[in-house]
Scaffold this motif. Structure first.
Motif, PDB file in Angstrom:
ATOM      1  N   TYR A 172       2.063  -5.131  -1.130  1.00  0.00           N
ATOM      2  CA  TYR A 172       2.575  -6.504  -1.070  1.00  0.00           C
ATOM      3  C   TYR A 172       4.060  -6.551  -0.706  1.00  0.00           C
ATOM      4  CZ  TYR A 172      -1.827  -7.100  -3.544  1.00  0.00           C
ATOM      5  OH  TYR A 172      -3.129  -7.066  -3.886  1.00  0.00           O
ATOM      6  N   THR A 173       4.836  -5.692  -1.332  1.00  0.00           N
ATOM      7  CA  THR A 173       6.275  -5.693  -1.035  1.00  0.00           C
ATOM      8  C   THR A 173       6.536  -5.269   0.408  1.00  0.00           C
ATOM      9  OG1 THR A 173       6.788  -5.179  -3.337  1.00  0.00           O
ATOM     10  CG2 THR A 173       8.526  -4.787  -1.706  1.00  0.00           C
TER      11      THR A 173
ATOM     12  N   ASP B  91       0.213  -1.227  -6.241  1.00  0.00           N
ATOM     13  CA  ASP B  91      -0.018  -1.927  -4.975  1.00  0.00           C
ATOM     14  C   ASP B  91       1.074  -2.927  -4.661  1.00  0.00           C
ATOM     15  OD1 ASP B  91      -2.292  -0.486  -4.639  1.00  0.00           O
ATOM     16  OD2 ASP B  91      -3.673  -2.115  -5.175  1.00  0.00           O
ATOM     17  N   TRP B  92       1.663  -3.497  -5.701  1.00  0.00           N
ATOM     18  CA  TRP B  92       2.688  -4.494  -5.411  1.00  0.00           C
ATOM     19  C   TRP B  92       3.918  -3.871  -4.743  1.00  0.00           C
ATOM     20  CZ3 TRP B  92       7.628  -4.450  -7.410  1.00  0.00           C
ATOM     21  CH2 TRP B  92       7.861  -3.594  -8.519  1.00  0.00           C
TER      22      TRP B  92
END
Length: 659
Positions: A64-65, A59-60
């Protein structure tokens, strides 16, 4: 030696050419349109890649990124889209180009690193999407930066270099083939960037040469026509140049109306008038007045942009043609700035003076599409500002068009009317509150037009004066007054209003005296009321006329005292018999101490000078009581009596007979 030459060539490719300011300006202009597209391309492609890897990659990376990168793209893209770049300042252009070069490196590193990090997740299709993302995105970004090779080539080196190395060392034959293919494409892209930039640079240089040649031609032409198109006092363009430029601006803008010719050009015309210049010129002399005009022109030059035409049209009137503006708000803001700048005190050679300026705007093509119509509407907006909002800027609007048409209707109605039948006089008494008796009667013009019905004097007199018809109105009304006065008791005094044109025309004042004598009316029964407008038009002529009238035995009163640029010099040199305090000071008497002090001061001044003081516009008992308390004696207003026709006058005359 060879190595040093190679490094020099490489450094030259990535260098910003600060020695070519026009080229940098052109680059910044082009990039200001293309960079928002670049950020949009980055965001769209990145979101697509994150979507195909959602659930496979962490997910990051996919959430998020991409949120951080997305916010960055949106903010930067919006900032570029909203930025008002001032390309005239070369240092600003250099700063923009340096930041673009740095941002090219940052964006290349960030998005390439993120894409390569995504490559480790997913099936071959998803990994293929990574390769596709890098290749298609970098090509799009490069073409967005093609006008600025340092940034475009940095993207090529960082992104495509990383792409070729990463996929070339992957060990997968397909990816190695893609890497080799992309390496060849990179070489072609570099050639395209180089060729396009050379053409772009050549085009800019050609335009610069053409502009330089055009400038040289204009300079030679300007030298030949300097006397014909320059105002010798201020060095600004003169009236002839203003209208020539206006005609050219209209013709150029009109050409844009042809099909497929592009967006219709627009521009604005402004008219500026220095309120109060005439008294300064009269009091301190023409040299001081000329010095003031020169300073006013210099102040306007400092405010206006280089592409605006500034002209002195004559006297204290200036004209401006603005080639660029965003909207009406910007025009009003500029007008306010102009008025504020011209309102500042002027430090002249022998005196410090202060006056105000009014301004009127008209825009093409919104309000008019011919030069004459534009000028007339700007002039009307200026007239409206001087009349209703002195010291401010007014933008010609739809309701002004209605006023112009109404004025035109009035003008035509005046020309076609049987004024001897349609004009009449109403009378309003002036009372002496100490005796309770009528002191005098003011004759007020009324026009009941056969075409338009009743028309207010405040409406038709300005039109008549502007069109040169006011002299005819004065003669008809004055002849009627004298005929009616022959039937009245000899102890009735009457005041009659003269226009600014009447009082500066010696033949008009001579005619007035001849008519008084011919009708056997005692001159001392008549008072002529004049407004300050007459003194602003021609002080010397007004002074001569007033002295002549008083020498013949009639009285002269200054009407609407206090609302213009009234000065003690007027009261002293023109030797008025009466001052009539304007009604604008009376309305706030009950609530404003300042108004009471002003009225008290005028009353005391008139007492000390031994002249009458009439307080106009009294409509309530409280106003009457305050005026009496302040020492006022002669009063006029609706509280006492409204203007009426002869039947009321007869009752007043009968009352006077009994006294």
């Amino acid at each position: 030696m060879v190595t040093g030459s190679v490094w020099h060539k490489i450094a030259e490719i990535f260098r910003i050419h600060t020695e070519k300011p026009e080229l940098m300006r052109a680059q910044v202009k082009a990039l200001s349109r293309q960079i928002p597209v670049l950020y949009g391309l980055l965001l769209a492609n990145a979101v697509a890649l994150a979507y195909t890897h959602y659930g496979t990659a962490p997910d990051w990376l996919t959430i998020y990124t991409i949120v951080v990168l997305g916010v960055f793209c949106i903010v930067r893209g919006y900032a570029w889209r909203r930025a008002g770049l001032d390309v005239r300042d070369i240092h600003v252009c250099i700063g923009h180009l340096r930041r673009i070069r740095v941002m090219a490196v940052m964006i290349s590193v960030l998005f390439t690193a993120w894409a390569i990090a995504m490559f480790g997740y997913g099936d071959p299709y998803q990994q293929g999407h990574v390769a596709y993302f890098i290749s298609i995105t970098v090509v799009g970004c490069i073409f967005c930066l093609v006008n600025f090779p340092p940034a475009a080539l940095l993207v090529v080196v960082i992104v495509l270099g990383t792409f070729v190395i990463f996929f070339g060392l992957s060990g997968n034959e397909v990816y190695v083939a893609i890497a080799v293919n992309m390496a060849l494409v990179s070489v072609i892209i570099v050639q395209i960037i180089t060729s396009y930039y050379a053409a772009f640079s050549g085009l800019v240089n050609s335009r610069i040469d053409l502009e330089r040649q055009h400038k040289t031609t204009l300079e030679l032409s300007a030298q030949n026509e300097a006397l014909a198109f320059l105002d010798p006092l201020t060095g600004l363009a003169n009236r002839r140049a203003f209208f020539a430029y206006l005609e050219d601006a209209v013709a150029t803008a009109s050409a844009q109306m042809a099909p497929l010719a592009g967006q219709l050009d627009r521009f604005a015309v402004a008219m500026i008038d220095l309120d109060g210049f005439k008294p300064v010129n009269d009091v301190y002399g023409h040299p001081i007045g000329d010095e003031l005009l020169i300073q006013a022109g210099e102040r306007l030059r400092q405010i206006l942009s280089e592409d605006a035409l500034l002209a002195r049209l004559g006297g204290d009137e200036f004209g401006i043609i603005l080639g660029e503006y965003d909207d009406a708000t910007d025009l009003i803001a500029l007008g306010k700035q102009v008025c504020q700048e011209l309102n500042r005190p002027y430090a002249l050679s022998s005196v410090n003076v202060q006056l105000s300026a009014s301004l009127g705007f008209a825009t093409y093509p919104a309000v008019a599409r011919t030069s004459n119509a534009l000028f007339e509407r700007a002039d009307f907006a200026l007239y409206h500002a001087k009349k209703n909002m002195p010291g401010e800027a007014v933008l010609f609007a739809a309701h002004h068009e209605t006023l112009i048409r109404h004025d035109s209707q009035i003008e035509q109605a005046l020309r076609n009317a049987d004024l001897s039948q349609e004009l009449s006089l109403h009378y309003q008494p002036v009372f002496d509150v100490e005796t309770g008796e009528v002191n005098s009667i003011e004759a007020l013009a009324r026009w009941d037009s056969e075409l338009m019905g009743p028309v207010s004097p405040s409406t038709f007199f300005p039109v008549a004066e502007k069109t040169g018809q006011v002299g005819m109105l004065t003669k008809i009304l004055f002849e009627r007054l004298l005929r009616e006065m022959r039937e009245w008791p000899e102890n009735i005094s009457v005041s009659f209003n003269l226009s600014a044109r009447d009082i500066v025309m010696s033949n008009t004042t001579e005619w007035l005296i001849e008519q008084i004598k011919a009708n056997g009316i005692a001159p001392e029964r008549l008072t002529f009321e004049v407004t300050e407008t007459a003194f602003l038009r021609d002080f010397a002529a007004a002074r001569t006329s007033i002295r002549y009238l008083r020498s013949q035995g009639v009285r002269v009163a200054m009407d609407d005292f206090g609302i213009g640029y009234s000065s003690l010099r007027y009261v002293h040199e023109l030797e008025f018999d009466c001052l009539k305090v304007d009604r604008s000071f009376i309305a706030p008497l009950a609530s404003t101490e300042r108004s009471r002090r002003i009225v008290k001061t005028i009353i005391d001044m008139c007492t000390n000078l031994g002249i009458d003081c009439v307080i106009e516009g009294i409509e309530t008992q409280s106003q009457r009581d305050i005026v009496i308390e302040l020492g006022g004696r002669l009063v006029q207003g609706y509280f006492f009596a409204k203007p009426a026709k002869r039947p009321v006058l007869k009752r007043l005359s009968a009352m006077l007979k009994k006294q």
